[in-house]
Design an enzyme around this catalytic site. Structure first.
Site, PDB file in Angstrom:
ATOM      1  N   ASP A  38       0.866  -1.181   0.000  1.00 16.98           N
ATOM      2  CA  ASP A  38       0.000   0.000   0.000  1.00 16.98           C
ATOM      3  C   ASP A  38       0.898   1.224   0.000  1.00 16.98           C
ATOM      4  O   ASP A  38       2.133   1.101  -0.043  1.00 16.98           O
ATOM      5  CB  ASP A  38      -0.951  -0.023   1.223  1.00 16.98           C
ATOM      6  CG  ASP A  38      -2.304   0.602   0.874  1.00 16.98           C
ATOM      7  OD1 ASP A  38      -2.315   1.767   0.434  1.00 16.98           O
ATOM      8  OD2 ASP A  38      -3.337  -0.066   1.035  1.00 16.98           O
ATOM      9  N   HIS A  51      -2.878   3.370  -4.468  1.00 18.58           N
ATOM     10  CA  HIS A  51      -2.256   2.807  -3.263  1.00 18.58           C
ATOM     11  C   HIS A  51      -0.851   2.279  -3.551  1.00 18.58           C
ATOM     12  O   HIS A  51      -0.444   1.238  -3.034  1.00 18.58           O
ATOM     13  CB  HIS A  51      -3.136   1.701  -2.661  1.00 18.58           C
ATOM     14  CG  HIS A  51      -4.379   2.219  -1.997  1.00 18.58           C
ATOM     15  ND1 HIS A  51      -4.358   2.848  -0.765  1.00 18.58           N
ATOM     16  CD2 HIS A  51      -5.676   2.228  -2.375  1.00 18.58           C
ATOM     17  CE1 HIS A  51      -5.594   3.195  -0.428  1.00 18.58           C
ATOM     18  NE2 HIS A  51      -6.416   2.842  -1.397  1.00 18.58           N
ATOM     19  N   GLU A  65      -9.954   2.863  -4.735  1.00 15.93           N
ATOM     20  CA  GLU A  65      -9.569   4.241  -4.423  1.00 15.93           C
ATOM     21  C   GLU A  65      -8.410   4.753  -5.286  1.00 15.93           C
ATOM     22  O   GLU A  65      -7.333   5.071  -4.781  1.00 15.93           O
ATOM     23  CB  GLU A  65      -9.179   4.337  -2.935  1.00 15.93           C
ATOM     24  CG  GLU A  65     -10.322   3.959  -2.021  1.00 15.93           C
ATOM     25  CD  GLU A  65      -9.943   3.994  -0.543  1.00 15.93           C
ATOM     26  OE1 GLU A  65     -10.803   4.360   0.272  1.00 15.93           O
ATOM     27  OE2 GLU A  65      -8.789   3.654  -0.192  1.00 15.93           O
TER      28      GLU A  65
END
Ligand code: TNX
Length: 558
Positions: free
Chosen positions: A185, A256, A319
C-alpha cells in the site's frame, strides 16, 4: 453435555445424542487414517499431543485406535462447498468421517472444541492431562459458503510472521478457509521482488506515521516498517495449507502505490515528490499508464504468484484518483486512442491489461468493487466493500462476489462508542452487528444468489499498531463472523439468535484465552486495552461523556 454442545463455534448444522458407552480419551492415543488423510491425522496428532502431553501416534487404517479418520465422498454433494463431516463419539471410539480431507479436518477441529479448553494450549499446563470422557454424540456439519475469508493489512503496520501464523491457526479453528494478505500500500511494501530490490529496500520503510486520529494532522516522528523474506511467505503458505486455508495475496494497483513509486519514481505521475507515504487516506499519487509500468506490474505478479500457488490473485483496484492521468500526456493520448469519455475508463484499461496477464497464468483475478466501474473482465471475482448495492451491481454484471461491506465487516472500526475504546478509524461495529449480518442479501435476485461465494472480514491497520491490538479488533467479532459464513440458518428462515450465540461465546472465550488471544471482553476493554486520551485524537462523534478525562492507563497501545 449440552453445555459442551452449545459451546461449539461456529455452530454445527446438527448435533444429536449418540448411542453406546461414552468414549474415554487418554494417553497414549492412536489415530488411524488412510494415507490420503495423513496430513490431517498428523496435524491432529501434533495439536493433541501438545495440548495434553499424551503420546499421540498416527497408525495405518484398520489398526486399533481411539480416533479413526476416513473419507466418505457421499457426505458432500454437487454444488456444496467441500468440508462436510460427521463426527461420531461412542462405544470407546471417536470417528471422523469427512467428504474428503477438508471435511476430516473440520471434524477434527470440532473434536478439539469438545475437549476441555486447556487442551488447546501448546503444552499441558500442569501434569500430563487426565483422561477425558466424551459422551456419545453425532455431529453432522457442512460449510454454508465456499469463501469464508479473513483479511489482514500488513502494509499500514507491519505484523510479525509469528502473529500471522497464530492468526491463521485461529482462522482455521473457526473453520474459515481464505486468508487475504494485503501486502502493499502507500505506506509500505512487504514482499521482496528479486527483479526490483528497491521495493523493500526503500518501499518497506516510512519516516513516521500519524499520531492519534488522522484528522488531528500530527505525526509521531517514529520510523516504521518491515518485510517478509520469500521463505517467510512460503512458510506462511505451507502453514495455511496444512490447515486448509488458501492465502490470497494482494498487490494493490494502480492506486495505493506510493511505496513502490518511492522506490522507482519512474512508475509515478511526477506530480509529488516520491516518498513512502506517512499519512492515512487516499493518495492522489498513482501508477502512470506507461507500457514499462504495466511491465513492472506483470513482473511483480509473476514473482508473487511463484510464492503463492493458490488459485487467486488480488489486484486491489480501490480508491484510485484519476487526476494524474487526466493531466498527463500519456493519459490524454490513451483516452483519445481508445475513444474514452471519462478518465475512469483508463482504470478499466489498466485492469484489463493486468487481467490478461493473470489469466495467462491460469489464476483467477480478484479486485475491490471499484474495478467494476471501469469494466472488469468476465471471471473477475469482486469484493464489494462500499455498499451492498455495489455487491448487487457486480453480481448483475455477471461477477462472482465476496461480501466485504465495511459495515459490519471492517474490524478496524471500534466496537462501541464507549470512550474507553482504543483509538479507531470509525465506529461502531459490535459483535452482535457482525452476527446479524447475512451474506444472502434479500434484495439480490434469486438468479444471482449462486454468485455470492461468501464473505470476508477485513482488518485494516492504520490504527492497529501491534498484534495485541489486532487480536482485540478481531476477537470476538471473528467468532461471530465465522458463524455467519459457516453455519446454516434455520430452515424456516428465522433470524439467528444472538443471545444463544453469546452463551456459547462465553465458553468459547476460554478457548481463545488458552490460545493466548487477547480478545476484547464482552463488557468492554480491560484497563490494559482501554485508550489513553491525547490531544487531538478524540473521535469527532465522541459523545459528551468523553469530556470526562479517562484515567491514564499504562500499557494502552495507542
Ligand atoms: C478503505 S477498503 C480502503 C483501505 C483503508 C480502509 C480503512 C479498501 C479497498 N480501501 O485502503 O485502509 O478503507 O477502513
Amino acid at each position: 453435555m449440552i453445555g459442551d454442545l452449545q459451546a461449539l463455534v461456529p455452530a454445527p448444522v446438527h448435533v444429536a445424542q449418540g448411542a453406546g458407552r461414552p468414549s474415554v480419551l487418554q494417553g497414549p492415543v492412536a489415530i488411524a487414517a488412510p494415507p490420503a488423510l495423513g496430513r490431517e491425522a498428523r496435524w491432529l496428532a501434533r495439536v493433541l499431543e501438545s495440548g495434553t502431553g499424551w503420546p499421540v501416534q498416527v497408525v495405518p487404517e484398520g489398526s486399533p485406535a481411539a480416533i479413526v479418520m476416513a473419507s466418505d465422498p457421499s457426505l458432500g454433494s454437487a454444488g456444496q462447498p467441500p468440508g462436510a463431516y460427521r463426527l461420531t463419539v461412542g462405544d470407546g471410539l471417536v470417528a471422523i468421517l469427512g467428504d474428503g480431507p477438508a471435511g476430516v479436518f473440520y471434524g477434527a477441529q470440532t473434536l478439539r472444541q469438545l475437549l476441555p479448553a486447556r487442551m488447546l494450549r501448546r503444552a499441558p499446563a500442569g501434569p500430563v492431562s487426565e483422561p477425558v470422557t466424551l459422551q456419545p454424540l453425532v455431529v453432522d456439519d457442512r460449510p454454508r459458503f465456499a469463501w469464508r475469508g479473513v483479511h489482514l493489512d500488513v502494509s499500514r503496520h507491519f505484523m510479525p510472521k509469528s502473529f500471522v501464523l497464530d492468526l491463521i491457526d485461529a482462522v482455521a479453528l473457526h473453520k474459515c478457509n481464505m486468508f487475504h494478505l494485503h501486502l502493499t500500500d502507500d505506506q509500505g511494501w512487504r514482499v521482496p521482488i528479486d527483479r526490483y530490490p528497491r521495493l523493500v529496500a526503500v518501499g518497506a520503510w516510512r519516516e513516521e506515521s500519524p499520531a492519534g486520529h488522522k484528522r488531528a494532522r500530527r505525526s509521531d516522528g517514529v520510523p516504521h516498517g518491515g518485510f517478509y523474506s520469500k521463505d517467510d511467505l512460503r512458510e506462511i503458505v505451507a502453514f495455511a495449507n496444512e490447515r486448509h486455508v488458501t492465502v490470497v495475496p494482494e498487490v494493490d494497483m494502480p492506486g495505493h502505490m506510493a511505496a513502490a513509486i518511492a522506490a522507482y519514481p519512474e512508475l509515478g505521475g511526477g506530480t509529488r515528490s516520491p516518498a513512502v507515504w506517512t499519512r492515512w487516506g487516499v493518495c492522489t499519487q498513482v501508477l502512470n499508464l506507461d507500457e514499462q509500468t504495466v511491465r513492472f506490474c506483470t513482473d511483480v505478479i509473476d514473482e508473487v504468484l511463484d510464492l503463492f500457488p493458490g488459485p487467486y490473485f488480488h489486484m486491489g483496484g480501490d480508491e484510485c484518483p484519476t487526476v494524474e492521468w487526466s493531466r498527463s500526456e500519456r493519459g490524454r493520448q490513451l483516452m483519445a486512442a481508445e475513444g474514452y469519455k471519462r478518465p475512469r475508463q483508463l482504470q478499466g484499461w489498466f485492469t484489463r491489461r493486468i487481467a490478461d496477464h493473470v489469466a495467462s497464468t491460469g489464476r483467477t483475478l480478484v479486485g475491490w468493487d471499484e474495478v467494476v466501474e471501469g469494466g472488469a473482465p468476465e471471471g473477475t471475482v469482486v469484493m464489494a466493500w462500499r455498499s451492498l448495492e455495489a455487491a448487487m451491481a457486480a453480481a448483475a454484471a455477471g461477477h462472482d462476489v465476496v461480501l466485504t461491506p465495511e459495515h459490519p465487516l471492517y474490524f478496524d472500526w471500534a466496537y462501541s462508542d464507549d470512550p474507553r475504546e482504543p483509538l479507531a478509524i470509525r465506529g461502531a461495529i459490535s459483535t452482535e452487528d457482525v452476527y446479524r449480518f447475512d451474506p444472502v442479501l434479500p434484495a439480490l435476485a434469486a438468479r444471482h444468489r449462486s454468485q455470492v461465494l461468501g464473505a470476508q472480514c477485513q482488518l485494516w491497520t492504520e490504527y492497529v499498531q501491534t498484534p495485541r491490538r489486532a487480536q482485540y479488533q478481531y476477537f470476538p467479532r471473528l467468532c461471530a463472523f465465522a458463524e455467519t459464513v459457516w453455519s446454516e440458518v434455520a430452515a424456516d428462515g428465522s433470524p439467528r439468535d444472538y443471545a444463544t450465540f453469546e452463551l456459547r461465546l462465553v465458553s468459547h472465550l476460554d478457548r481463545l484465552a488458552a490460545l493466548g488471544i487477547e480478545y476484547r471482553p464482552l463488557d468492554g476493554p480491560s484497563p490494559g486495552q482501554a485508550r489513553t486520551w491525547r490531544d487531538g485524537d478524540r473521535p469527532r462523534s465522541a459523545p459528551a461523556r468523553a469530556a470526562r478525562p479517562a484515567p491514564a492507563v499504562p500499557g494502552a497501545v495507542d
